[in-house]
Scaffold this active site. Structure first.
Site, PDB file in Angstrom:
ATOM      1  N   TYR A 186      53.562 -29.509  28.800  1.00 42.06           N
ATOM      2  CA  TYR A 186      53.758 -29.214  30.114  1.00 42.06           C
ATOM      3  C   TYR A 186      53.353 -27.747  30.344  1.00 42.06           C
ATOM      4  O   TYR A 186      54.051 -26.742  29.587  1.00 42.06           O
ATOM      5  CB  TYR A 186      54.869 -29.481  30.773  1.00 42.06           C
ATOM      6  CG  TYR A 186      54.615 -29.117  32.226  1.00 42.06           C
ATOM      7  CD1 TYR A 186      53.959 -29.779  32.984  1.00 42.06           C
ATOM      8  CD2 TYR A 186      55.474 -27.966  32.715  1.00 42.06           C
ATOM      9  CE1 TYR A 186      53.906 -29.230  34.515  1.00 42.06           C
ATOM     10  CE2 TYR A 186      55.534 -27.492  33.960  1.00 42.06           C
ATOM     11  CZ  TYR A 186      54.642 -28.331  34.943  1.00 42.06           C
ATOM     12  OH  TYR A 186      54.705 -27.755  36.296  1.00 42.06           O
ATOM     13  N   HIS A 214      47.931 -21.302  44.021  1.00 41.39           N
ATOM     14  CA  HIS A 214      49.498 -21.323  44.320  1.00 41.39           C
ATOM     15  C   HIS A 214      49.683 -19.953  45.220  1.00 41.39           C
ATOM     16  O   HIS A 214      50.650 -19.854  45.936  1.00 41.39           O
ATOM     17  CB  HIS A 214      50.382 -21.082  43.204  1.00 41.39           C
ATOM     18  CG  HIS A 214      50.428 -22.387  42.500  1.00 41.39           C
ATOM     19  ND1 HIS A 214      49.368 -23.439  42.145  1.00 41.39           N
ATOM     20  CD2 HIS A 214      51.629 -23.118  42.115  1.00 41.39           C
ATOM     21  CE1 HIS A 214      49.960 -24.376  41.736  1.00 41.39           C
ATOM     22  NE2 HIS A 214      51.189 -24.196  41.476  1.00 41.39           N
ATOM     23  N   ASN A 274      56.552 -18.850  38.122  1.00 39.59           N
ATOM     24  CA  ASN A 274      57.550 -19.638  38.011  1.00 39.59           C
ATOM     25  C   ASN A 274      58.947 -18.983  37.725  1.00 39.59           C
ATOM     26  O   ASN A 274      58.871 -18.119  37.100  1.00 39.59           O
ATOM     27  CB  ASN A 274      57.427 -20.712  37.109  1.00 39.59           C
ATOM     28  CG  ASN A 274      58.219 -22.110  37.299  1.00 39.59           C
ATOM     29  OD1 ASN A 274      59.141 -22.187  38.231  1.00 39.59           O
ATOM     30  ND2 ASN A 274      57.838 -23.317  36.758  1.00 39.59           N
ATOM     31  N   TYR A 319      94.351  -9.586  67.216  1.00 39.64           N
ATOM     32  CA  TYR A 319      93.951  -9.950  65.773  1.00 39.64           C
ATOM     33  C   TYR A 319      92.782  -8.799  65.243  1.00 39.64           C
ATOM     34  O   TYR A 319      92.659  -8.754  63.956  1.00 39.64           O
ATOM     35  CB  TYR A 319      93.672 -11.394  65.656  1.00 39.64           C
ATOM     36  CG  TYR A 319      94.310 -12.185  65.879  1.00 39.64           C
ATOM     37  CD1 TYR A 319      95.957 -11.981  65.924  1.00 39.64           C
ATOM     38  CD2 TYR A 319      94.093 -13.737  65.742  1.00 39.64           C
ATOM     39  CE1 TYR A 319      96.752 -12.960  66.136  1.00 39.64           C
ATOM     40  CE2 TYR A 319      95.144 -14.768  65.773  1.00 39.64           C
ATOM     41  CZ  TYR A 319      96.583 -14.380  65.959  1.00 39.64           C
ATOM     42  OH  TYR A 319      97.250 -15.375  66.294  1.00 39.64           O
ATOM     43  N   ARG A 326      94.974  -6.081  63.714  1.00 37.84           N
ATOM     44  CA  ARG A 326      95.944  -6.589  62.996  1.00 37.84           C
ATOM     45  C   ARG A 326      95.555  -7.343  61.639  1.00 37.84           C
ATOM     46  O   ARG A 326      96.141  -7.208  60.612  1.00 37.84           O
ATOM     47  CB  ARG A 326      96.954  -7.263  63.848  1.00 37.84           C
ATOM     48  CG  ARG A 326      98.151  -7.695  62.961  1.00 37.84           C
ATOM     49  CD  ARG A 326      99.376  -8.320  63.612  1.00 37.84           C
ATOM     50  NE  ARG A 326      99.216  -8.770  65.023  1.00 37.84           N
ATOM     51  CZ  ARG A 326      99.401 -10.188  65.498  1.00 37.84           C
ATOM     52  NH1 ARG A 326     100.057 -10.862  64.577  1.00 37.84           N
ATOM     53  NH2 ARG A 326      99.251 -10.452  66.560  1.00 37.84           N
ATOM     54  N   PHE A 369      64.228 -23.081  37.096  1.00 41.65           N
ATOM     55  CA  PHE A 369      63.592 -22.455  38.237  1.00 41.65           C
ATOM     56  C   PHE A 369      64.211 -22.724  39.766  1.00 41.65           C
ATOM     57  O   PHE A 369      63.874 -22.383  40.871  1.00 41.65           O
ATOM     58  CB  PHE A 369      61.962 -22.974  38.307  1.00 41.65           C
ATOM     59  CG  PHE A 369      61.913 -24.477  38.237  1.00 41.65           C
ATOM     60  CD1 PHE A 369      62.305 -25.257  39.380  1.00 41.65           C
ATOM     61  CD2 PHE A 369      61.651 -25.008  37.062  1.00 41.65           C
ATOM     62  CE1 PHE A 369      62.593 -26.591  39.181  1.00 41.65           C
ATOM     63  CE2 PHE A 369      61.415 -26.366  37.072  1.00 41.65           C
ATOM     64  CZ  PHE A 369      61.949 -27.122  38.035  1.00 41.65           C
ATOM     65  N   GLU A 425      58.740 -33.052  43.173  1.00 46.15           N
ATOM     66  CA  GLU A 425      59.852 -31.925  43.364  1.00 46.15           C
ATOM     67  C   GLU A 425      60.406 -32.453  44.663  1.00 46.15           C
ATOM     68  O   GLU A 425      60.245 -31.815  45.882  1.00 46.15           O
ATOM     69  CB  GLU A 425      58.991 -30.440  43.485  1.00 46.15           C
ATOM     70  CG  GLU A 425      58.250 -30.088  42.082  1.00 46.15           C
ATOM     71  CD  GLU A 425      57.412 -29.172  42.401  1.00 46.15           C
ATOM     72  OE1 GLU A 425      57.290 -28.545  43.376  1.00 46.15           O
ATOM     73  OE2 GLU A 425      56.533 -29.077  41.400  1.00 46.15           O
TER      74      GLU A 425
END
Length: 514
Positions: free
Chosen positions: A53, A83, A195, A280, A283, A329, A414
């Site tokens: 791959y 991409h 990646n 508050y 404090r 990734f 994915e």
């Protein structure tokens, strides 16, 4: 320009902070043999002729498509260009530089199969301040930050644009002008570069460094507000906090107590004060701000680990010429860290706004309404408090966790993603909002202390007030308020408020007190 020797896998948060602030990273040369061994291993893996791959196959859903040896260079070029599909405004240059340095450190660990020349290109671009123009939208935080890192990688092969000392220019021009030759990517190199989680991590780290400044500034303005309201420092007594044991709470209380130490305003009502307890927002500062500190430190720990990791896929193990596909990734750790930072930033701003609201309310502060000597004729701090409220509400909306969202991509290959990129990218805007709130508090607290003259606050807090008054005078009658706010915001944003109070050590997000 300062240089940082970057030790891949062993860089500190201080190293990453220095790079974010402008230092130039140089790789420790000891990493070079492992990088070459990894690149050589890719060659041996290819020689076996088996499908692996990302080396000789398609990507994502197309992983089953075998690519012939003659097309491997084209494959890597194609993945980069296809991409590079981001959108939106470019990344800030400081964050983009940090992203490049993170990618450099990841690749230099010798598990990504890239050639030494590829590291030289990243180093050379950083050294010459040639920074890719990277659209900031388009990553879902798995499979890595594909779109933004593709835009970074595209500039390395001569496509896209870069920011340079001479302006924004085409990438090929930028490279050649600085003596850098566009790369021809070999097998695995394009995928290794695009990646990973470096885009998300860079944004989250940048936010962490800015959140630390915000936290420390809000401690100073919170102490000044306590004195302006003639509040008590008894809630900062260490005995209270030691019983609860949270480190952030203990350190925050120590800082607040030390910031107020020696205040004549505090001494003036130590005996005979009819008020039993403060609101508050005064404090409970150690409890709220201490919790924020603890959360920021947890995020810091996660991000330091992530910054030193290798997050591309597949990973190359040169000792036995193995390529292993996994899921490093997936940016879930970064997404969680970003969500933690968002929560802390939101609460720091929220508590600051409540102190502003308390100061402008005469029923709570005992001072003139809206901190003006002539309320009615003048509106004083009426609308700055409204602005602070608006900013806090905006941050509440932005603080919704990004990590709980997911959307399937790549034809369901994915099918679970982290949304780390979106979660980290929103943080700088949130910090800008909270910084503006703290800036308004600085103005209001100083104005409140003015009403107590000739009594003064502590030495460090008076130094802060003097700093402000050197740029913004006391408000008597109404005037154009926006310039005052801009000056106060700049003092907070630039760290001058912290520097003025430097007599008191303030807790650090990245280095817990020892």
């Amino acid at each position: 320009m300062t240089e940082i020797v970057l030790k891949p896998g062993n860089a500190t948060l201080a190293d990453w902070r220095a790079i974010y602030r402008g230092a130039t990273p140089r790789l420790d040369p000891s990493c070079r043999p492992k990088v070459k061994a990894s690149a050589d291993a890719v060659g041996r893996i290819l020689a076996r002729g088996e499908p692996v791959y990302g080396i000789n196959t398609g990507f994502g859903k197309l992983a089953s498509v075998r690519i012939p040896a003659s097309d491997l260079e084209t494959l890597q070029k194609n993945i980069v260009l296809s991409h590079a599909a981001g959108t939106g405004e470019p990344m800030p240059v400081a964050v983009a530089r940090l992203m490049m340095a993170l990618k450099l450190a990841s690749l230099a660990q010798g598990a990504s199969g890239v050639k030494p020349e590829t590291l030289d290109m990243l180093e050379g671009m950083l050294a010459n301040d040639v920074i890719p123009v990277v659209p900031a939208q388009g990553s879902v935080g798995a499979s890595g930050d594909l779109a933004p890192l593709s835009h970074m990688t595209a500039t390395m092969i001569g496509y896209g644009e870069c920011f340079t000392p001479h302006g924004r220019v085409p990438a090929q021009v930028a490279l050649l002008t600085h003596g850098l030759k566009p790369l021809t990517l070999g097998a695995k190199e394009g995928l290794a570069l695009l990646n990973g989680t470096q885009f998300s991590t860079a944004y989250a780290l940048a936010a962490l460094f800015e959140a630390e400044l915000l936290y420390q500034s809000a401690l100073v303005t919170g102490a000044l507000s306590t004195d302006a309201a003639r509040g008590s420092d008894a809630p900062f007594d260490p005995r209270i906090h030691l019983l609860r044991r949270h480190k952030g709470q203990i350190e925050t209380a120590d800082a607040l107590r030390n910031l107020m130490a020696g205040s004549a305003i505090r001494e003036s009502h130590r005996v005979g004060d009819e008020r039993v307890q403060d609101p508050y927002c005064l404090r409970c500062q150690p409890q709220v701000m201490g919790a924020a500190l603890d959360v920021l430190r947890k995020a810091a720990d996660t991000l330091e680990t992530e910054a030193n990791g290798v997050t591309d896929n597949p990973l190359i193990f040169a000792e036995d010429d193995t390529a292993l596909s996994g899921g490093n990734f997936h940016a879930e750790p970064v997404a969680f860290a970003a969500d933690m930072i968002a929560l802390a930033v939101c609460e720091i701003g929220s508590l600051s706004e409540r102190r502003i609201a308390m100061l402008v309310d005469p029923a709570l502060s005992g001072m003139p309404a809206f901190l003006t000597p002539k309320p009615g004729l003048n509106s004083g701090f009426m609308i700055p408090q409204v602005t602070a409220a608006a900013l806090v509400s905006e941050n509440k909306q932005k603080a919704y966790p990004a990590s709980v969202d997911s959307i399937p991509t790549s034809a369901n290959q994915e099918d679970h993603v982290s949304m780390a990129a979106h979660g980290a990218r929103r943080l700088i805007g949130m910090i800008e909002n909270a910084t503006a709130v703290v800036g308004i508090e600085l103005l209001a607290a100083a104005q409140g202390c003015d009403f107590h003259l000739p009594l003064t606050s502590s030495t460090p807090l008076e130094a802060v007030r003097a700093l402000l008054r050197s740029q913004v005078p006391h408000l008597d009658d109404d005037r154009h308020f926006h310039p005052d706010m801009e000056k106060a915001n700049a003092l907070v944003r630039g760290g001058q408020v912290i520097a003025a109070a430097s007599e008191v050590p303030l807790p650090s997000v990245s280095e817990p007190a020892r």
